[in-house]
Enzyme design. Structure first.
Site, PDB file in Angstrom:
ATOM      1  N   SER A   7       0.921  -1.150  -0.019  1.00  0.00           N
ATOM      2  CA  SER A   7       0.000  -0.071   0.107  1.00  0.00           C
ATOM      3  C   SER A   7       0.880   1.148  -0.142  1.00  0.00           C
ATOM      4  O   SER A   7       1.768   1.502   0.998  1.00  0.00           O
ATOM      5  CB  SER A   7      -0.952  -0.062   1.141  1.00  0.00           C
ATOM      6  N   HIS A  32      -1.118  -1.123  -4.133  1.00  0.00           N
ATOM      7  CA  HIS A  32      -2.369  -1.154  -3.627  1.00  0.00           C
ATOM      8  C   HIS A  32      -2.378   0.402  -3.381  1.00  0.00           C
ATOM      9  O   HIS A  32      -1.473   1.064  -2.786  1.00  0.00           O
ATOM     10  CB  HIS A  32      -2.651  -1.815  -2.301  1.00  0.00           C
ATOM     11  N   ASP A  34      -4.741   3.533  -1.783  1.00  0.00           N
ATOM     12  CA  ASP A  34      -5.616   3.802  -0.970  1.00  0.00           C
ATOM     13  C   ASP A  34      -6.389   5.189  -1.244  1.00  0.00           C
ATOM     14  O   ASP A  34      -5.661   6.208  -0.918  1.00  0.00           O
ATOM     15  CB  ASP A  34      -5.346   3.703   0.428  1.00  0.00           C
ATOM     16  N   MET A  36      -9.043   7.953  -0.298  1.00  0.00           N
ATOM     17  CA  MET A  36      -9.712   8.361   0.877  1.00  0.00           C
ATOM     18  C   MET A  36     -10.607   9.845   0.700  1.00  0.00           C
ATOM     19  O   MET A  36      -9.809  10.698   0.192  1.00  0.00           O
ATOM     20  CB  MET A  36      -8.903   8.341   2.290  1.00  0.00           C
ATOM     21  N   HIS A  65      -8.286   0.945  -3.903  1.00  0.00           N
ATOM     22  CA  HIS A  65      -9.136   0.536  -2.976  1.00  0.00           C
ATOM     23  C   HIS A  65      -9.855   1.975  -2.471  1.00  0.00           C
ATOM     24  O   HIS A  65      -9.296   2.959  -2.107  1.00  0.00           O
ATOM     25  CB  HIS A  65      -8.416   0.216  -1.764  1.00  0.00           C
ATOM     26  N   MET A  67     -12.171   4.155  -0.545  1.00  0.00           N
ATOM     27  CA  MET A  67     -12.849   4.524   0.677  1.00  0.00           C
ATOM     28  C   MET A  67     -13.763   5.885   0.571  1.00  0.00           C
ATOM     29  O   MET A  67     -12.977   6.696   0.971  1.00  0.00           O
ATOM     30  CB  MET A  67     -11.712   4.433   2.074  1.00  0.00           C
ATOM     31  N   MET A 136     -11.181  -6.298   5.409  1.00  0.00           N
ATOM     32  CA  MET A 136     -10.376  -5.069   6.122  1.00  0.00           C
ATOM     33  C   MET A 136     -10.290  -5.856   7.400  1.00  0.00           C
ATOM     34  O   MET A 136     -10.909  -6.327   8.233  1.00  0.00           O
ATOM     35  CB  MET A 136     -11.257  -3.769   6.315  1.00  0.00           C
ATOM     36  N   GLY A 141      -8.869   3.997   7.176  1.00  0.00           N
ATOM     37  CA  GLY A 141      -8.519   5.429   7.450  1.00  0.00           C
ATOM     38  C   GLY A 141      -7.129   5.557   7.731  1.00  0.00           C
ATOM     39  O   GLY A 141      -6.829   6.805   7.220  1.00  0.00           O
ATOM     40  N   ASP A 174      -6.289  -6.622   4.114  1.00  0.00           N
ATOM     41  CA  ASP A 174      -5.659  -5.055   4.303  1.00  0.00           C
ATOM     42  C   ASP A 174      -5.886  -4.776   5.610  1.00  0.00           C
ATOM     43  O   ASP A 174      -6.914  -4.567   6.317  1.00  0.00           O
ATOM     44  CB  ASP A 174      -6.320  -4.389   3.422  1.00  0.00           C
ATOM     45  N   GLY A 176      -2.608  -4.062   8.967  1.00  0.00           N
ATOM     46  CA  GLY A 176      -1.768  -4.815   9.960  1.00  0.00           C
ATOM     47  C   GLY A 176      -1.287  -5.770   9.678  1.00  0.00           C
ATOM     48  O   GLY A 176      -1.001  -6.857  10.469  1.00  0.00           O
ATOM     49  N   GLY A 196       1.150  -1.899   3.977  1.00  0.00           N
ATOM     50  CA  GLY A 196       1.609  -0.676   3.920  1.00  0.00           C
ATOM     51  C   GLY A 196       2.910  -0.153   4.789  1.00  0.00           C
ATOM     52  O   GLY A 196       4.067  -0.230   4.339  1.00  0.00           O
ATOM     53  N   SER A 197       2.871  -0.105   6.066  1.00  0.00           N
ATOM     54  CA  SER A 197       3.895   0.191   6.943  1.00  0.00           C
ATOM     55  C   SER A 197       5.020  -0.960   7.014  1.00  0.00           C
ATOM     56  O   SER A 197       6.039  -0.554   7.006  1.00  0.00           O
ATOM     57  CB  SER A 197       3.492   0.496   8.262  1.00  0.00           C
TER      58      SER A 197
HETATM   59  C1  DX5 Z   1      -6.321   1.409   5.471  1.00  0.00           C
HETATM   60  C2  DX5 Z   1      -5.904   1.152   4.120  1.00  0.00           C
HETATM   61  C3  DX5 Z   1      -4.580   0.213   4.166  1.00  0.00           C
HETATM   62  C4  DX5 Z   1      -3.500   0.779   4.810  1.00  0.00           C
HETATM   63  C5  DX5 Z   1      -2.709  -0.634   5.239  1.00  0.00           C
HETATM   64  O1  DX5 Z   1      -7.387   2.146   5.579  1.00  0.00           O
HETATM   65  O2  DX5 Z   1      -6.899   0.555   3.491  1.00  0.00           O
HETATM   66  O3  DX5 Z   1      -4.280  -0.204   2.749  1.00  0.00           O
HETATM   67  O4  DX5 Z   1      -2.711   1.485   4.189  1.00  0.00           O
HETATM   68  O5  DX5 Z   1      -1.603  -0.224   6.074  1.00  0.00           O
HETATM   69  P1  DX5 Z   1      -0.993  -1.038   7.161  1.00  0.00           P
HETATM   70  O6  DX5 Z   1      -0.300  -2.261   6.393  1.00  0.00           O
HETATM   71  O7  DX5 Z   1       0.088  -0.214   7.773  1.00  0.00           O
HETATM   72  O8  DX5 Z   1      -1.933  -1.508   8.173  1.00  0.00           O
HETATM   73 ZN    ZN Z   2      -6.367  -0.500   1.559  1.00  0.00          ZN
END
Ligand code: DX5
Ligand code: ZN
Length: 224
Positions: A7, A32, A34, A36, A65, A67, A136, A141, A174, A176, A196-197
């Site tokens: 992500s 990916h 995101d 928002m 994705h 949101m 999810m 967010g 998606d 954690g 992501g992280s």
């Molecule tokens: C959350 C996003 C995720 C997020 C995942 O709202 O949809 O894609 O970036 O990030 P990590 O992998 O750090 O939880």
């Molecule tokens: Zn996402």
């Protein structure tokens, strides 16, 4: 087949192309993205212009994705910008069937997403329309949140439904996903891993991606 979808939300946007390339070199099969809107989720991120730039910088599919509260008017624009996959939230789409058809009509792979509090059963009528279901495992967010373990039951339930109904949608997870949680996630039946992280927030991006994939693939071998 286990695939990693880093992500870009956690990447350094000033060096997005380099970060994306590093993740791909580490084995990422798609990226990916995101999106928002500050309404459906309490954060604002990016839109079609970023997708358009990223499309020029990388060849892998872009997994967008959304949101957002009102997805339909934006779908043509994302498709035009170069999105390959577009997923929308079950909770945000009043006319979900129509929205999924709209995505497909623009040449993109349609996906549906459910929040942690949304049961898998809310998807039974659209499972034959989707290319992927995104579970999810955090409340959407923000990146960097803690994995919610109940997502594992939902992934397993989807895998069962898919087998029972002889469907072929892919199961994506998606939120954690990291070296600690990825094993359980693939054992439950997820095959598309968003992270992501765990990929972008520390150290060497390519090495992080490679290690996460390697850990996921090792866990598949022990799947019952
Ligand atoms: C959350 C996003 C995720 C997020 C995942 O709202 O949809 O894609 O970036 O990030 P990590 O992998 O750090 O939880
Ligand atoms: Zn996402």
């Amino acid at each position: 087949m286990i695939e990693l979808a880093p992500s870009i939300l956690s990447a350094d946007f000033a060096h997005l192309a380099d970060a994306a390339q590093a993740a791909i070199q580490g084995g990422a099969a798609l990226l990916h993205v995101d999106v928002m809107d500050g309404h459906f989720v309490p954060n604002i991120t990016l839109g079609p212009p970023v997708v358009k730039s990223l499309r020029k910088a990388v060849k892998v599919p872009l997994d967008c994705h959304l949101m957002v509260e009102n997805a339909d008017p934006f779908i043509p624009e994302f498709a035009e910008a170069g999105a390959d996959w577009i997923s929308v939230h079950q909770e945000a789409c009043v006319h979900l069937d129509r929205t999924l058809h709209l995505i497909a009509s623009h040449g993109c792979k349609p996906g549906v997403v459910i929040n942690p509090a949304t049961p898998v059963e809310t998807l039974t009528e659209v499972l034959d329309l989707v290319h992927h279901v995104l579970v999810m495992s955090v409340n959407p967010g923000f990146g960097g949140q803690k994995f919610i373990p109940n997502a594992l039951n939902k992934i397993a339930a989807l895998a069962r439904l898919r087998a029972e109904r002889k469907l072929d949608f892919r199961i994506e997870v998606d939120g954690g996903v990291d070296l600690e949680t990825v094993g359980d996630v693939v054992k439950a039946g997820a095959e598309l891993l968003v992270a992501g992280s765990a990929v972008f927030s520390h150290g060497d991006i390519g090495a992080n991606a490679a290690k996460l994939l390697e850990t996921a693939r090792a866990a598949v071998l022990t799947r019952a």
